[in-house]
Write an enzyme that holds these catalytic residues in place. Structure first.
Site, PDB file in Angstrom:
ATOM      1  N   LYS A  52       6.935 -10.872   8.344  1.00 29.74           N
ATOM      2  CA  LYS A  52       6.122 -11.198   7.169  1.00 29.74           C
ATOM      3  C   LYS A  52       5.791 -12.692   7.162  1.00 29.74           C
ATOM      4  O   LYS A  52       4.639 -13.092   6.968  1.00 29.74           O
ATOM      5  CB  LYS A  52       6.863 -10.818   5.877  1.00 29.74           C
ATOM      6  N   GLN A  96      13.729  -9.258  -0.273  1.00 32.12           N
ATOM      7  CA  GLN A  96      13.828  -8.138   0.664  1.00 32.12           C
ATOM      8  C   GLN A  96      14.940  -7.188   0.247  1.00 32.12           C
ATOM      9  O   GLN A  96      16.048  -7.604  -0.089  1.00 32.12           O
ATOM     10  CB  GLN A  96      14.078  -8.676   2.089  1.00 32.12           C
ATOM     11  N   ASP A 119       5.082  -7.636  -3.952  1.00 27.93           N
ATOM     12  CA  ASP A 119       5.563  -6.345  -3.429  1.00 27.93           C
ATOM     13  C   ASP A 119       5.094  -5.189  -4.314  1.00 27.93           C
ATOM     14  O   ASP A 119       5.176  -4.027  -3.906  1.00 27.93           O
ATOM     15  CB  ASP A 119       7.103  -6.323  -3.424  1.00 27.93           C
TER      16      ASP A 119
END
Ligand code: GUN
Length: 293
Positions: A52, A96, A119
């Site tokens: 990412k 995460q 997200d």
């Protein structure tokens, strides 16, 4: 049968975004800045987060990686989240998952400012998605929608079956596919561990989205001739002959299923690379204040 090449499509989309970043730079605008927080040492999570951050740098974004050990307390993580919420230089950030067991993931997700939740995991963004309001879409379902769109796959009115009801893939994918939008307007069936006669459902599917986390679960006899199959599985299966000691397997038995399909996503190189481009697109939208003015 045509392969949906997620890797190639992700490269194309990243090139498009890189051109937009160049334009922002030329015009003296704010360079999008993504932060990623990773707690602990789960090897797969470290690979994902590195991808990412590297992808952000490739398109010209700024990025910040915050790594902390597995012993980090929930309170310390909530402090990091608070700092990122209040840092004007950070347009969006992710924490995460999974987090170490002693940290409550729900509490952490709720602490993220929805305006920076690139997200799309915060219930505010989820609710806005469900109601068709401006929001950050979760990365994997957004990636799936983009694949269907860019490959001009007709979704409207189709029988779509989604396997798996997780908060981050199956459930939002089922909502997006049924939403009054393009791509969308499908008739969606959401199947899960308590579904009876699963193959009867999957064999009806014009579009089958599989997000179970069970290697090679979907076999050839479960798929209709001409179906579009989207395989979200990225399962590490031990293999002593592989360089890393494991091989990535999807949730679909590719060799059996692919010959029956009109389109299919491979693993690796299918949905995976598209999730990263979704995050990048969300970060660009965050920097432009497109979603929350
Ligand atoms: N773990 C697995 N997928 C994801 C994702 O898309 N975002 C975050 N934050 N964690 C994940």
């Amino acid at each position: 049968m045509q392969i949906i090449d997620g890797k190639q499509l992700a490269t194309t989309i990243k090139e498009e975004i890189a051109r937009e970043v160049q334009q922002i730079k030329t015009q003296g605008g704010k360079i999008p800045h993504l932060a990623a927080v990773i707690i602990g040492d789960d090897p797969a999570s470290h690979v994902y987060v590195r991808n990412k951050v590297l992808s952000c740098e490739k398109v010209g974004f700024e990025s910040t990686l915050i790594k902390r050990g597995a012993e980090t307390s929930e309170e310390e993580l909530l402090q990091i989240v608070d700092q990122l919420n209040n840092d004007d230089n950070i347009d969006g950030f992710i924490v995460q998952l999974p987090l170490p067991k002693h940290i409550n993931e729900e509490k952490v997700t709720l602490a993220i400012d929805p305006r920076k939740d690139v997200d799309g995991f915060h219930p505010v963004n989820f609710g806005r998605m469900a109601q068709g309001l401006p929001c950050y879409l979760p990365a994997t379902p957004f990636g799936i929608i983009q694949m269907l769109d860019r490959y001009n796959i007709d979704v409207e009115g189709k029988e779509c079956v989604v396997l798996g009801r997780s908060n981050i893939v199956g459930t939002p994918a089922s909502i997006l596919l049924s939403r009054k939008a393009r791509p969308g307007n499908a008739t969606v069936t959401l199947c899960h561990s308590r579904t009876k006669n699963l193959p009867e459902h999957t064999r009806r599917a014009d579009i089958l989205v599989v997000a179970l986390g069970m290697p090679e679960f979907v076999t050839g006899n479960m798929v209709k001739e001409g179906a579009v199959v989207i395989d979200v599985g990225t399962n590490r299966v031990e293999d002593a002959t592989a360089k890393r000691g494991y091989r990535l397997k999807g949730d679909v038995k590719f060799d059996e299923v692919a010959p029956k399909c009109s389109y299919i996503t491979p693993v690796p190189g299918g949905v995976g690379p598209m999730t990263v481009t979704s995050l990048i697109m969300n970060t660009l939208r965050a920097a432009r204040k497109e979603v929350y003015a």
